[in-house]
Design a protein around this motif. Structure first.
Motif, short mmCIF file in Angstrom:
data_model
loop_
_atom_site.label_atom_id
_atom_site.label_comp_id
_atom_site.label_asym_id
_atom_site.label_seq_id
_atom_site.Cartn_x
_atom_site.Cartn_y
_atom_site.Cartn_z
N UNK A 1 0.82 -1.21 0.00
CA UNK A 1 0.00 0.00 0.00
C UNK A 1 0.85 1.26 0.00
N UNK A 2 2.08 1.15 0.52
CA UNK A 2 2.94 2.33 0.59
C UNK A 2 3.72 2.57 -0.70
N UNK A 3 3.67 1.62 -1.64
CA UNK A 3 4.32 1.86 -2.93
C UNK A 3 3.52 2.90 -3.68
N UNK A 4 4.20 3.77 -4.36
CA UNK A 4 3.49 4.77 -5.14
C UNK A 4 2.90 4.11 -6.36
N UNK A 5 1.60 4.19 -6.51
CA UNK A 5 0.92 3.62 -7.66
C UNK A 5 1.16 4.50 -8.87
#
Length: 115
Positions: free
Chosen positions: A90-94
């Protein structure tokens, strides 16, 4: 950097067993570092348990009680590892999708499209 409107899933639960979340835009805050350390410990424990599995299953006659305790430990470690993976994912930049010129605002199809 985590967007400030994105909640971080923490690697522990509340007293009622529900997930805990952190809302911060400071990845270096005390609570963020505490969560990072807890995640690292959980992943280290999972690695140690996997090493222990090889030892137990490599013996001629594994003890049933030890196998049961190992299965319980692996279940908890897998649950923790999945939580860490979810939190980090969830913390990865989409990636921001590019606007496509061939997409219309009206998503309906004509009746003929259904035969």
């Amino acid at each position: 950097m985590t967007p400030h409107n994105e909640l971080r899933l923490l690697p522990w639960t509340g007293p009622d067993g529900k997930p805990c979340y952190l809302s911060t835009d400071d990845e270096d805050s005390h609570l963020s570092r505490l969560a990072d350390n807890a995640e690292a410990l959980q992943l280290d424990l999972a690695t140690e348990l996997l090493d222990h599995v090889a030892d137990v299953l490599g013996s001629d006659e594994p003890d049933l009680q030890e196998l049961s305790a190992l299965a319980a430990g692996l279940t908890e470690a897998l649950r923790d590892t999945l939580c860490v993976a979810e939190s980090r994912g969830h913390r990865l930049l989409a990636p921001v999708p590019e606007a496509r010129a061939d997409i219309t605002e009206d998503p309906t199809l004509p009746a003929a499209a259904f035969g």
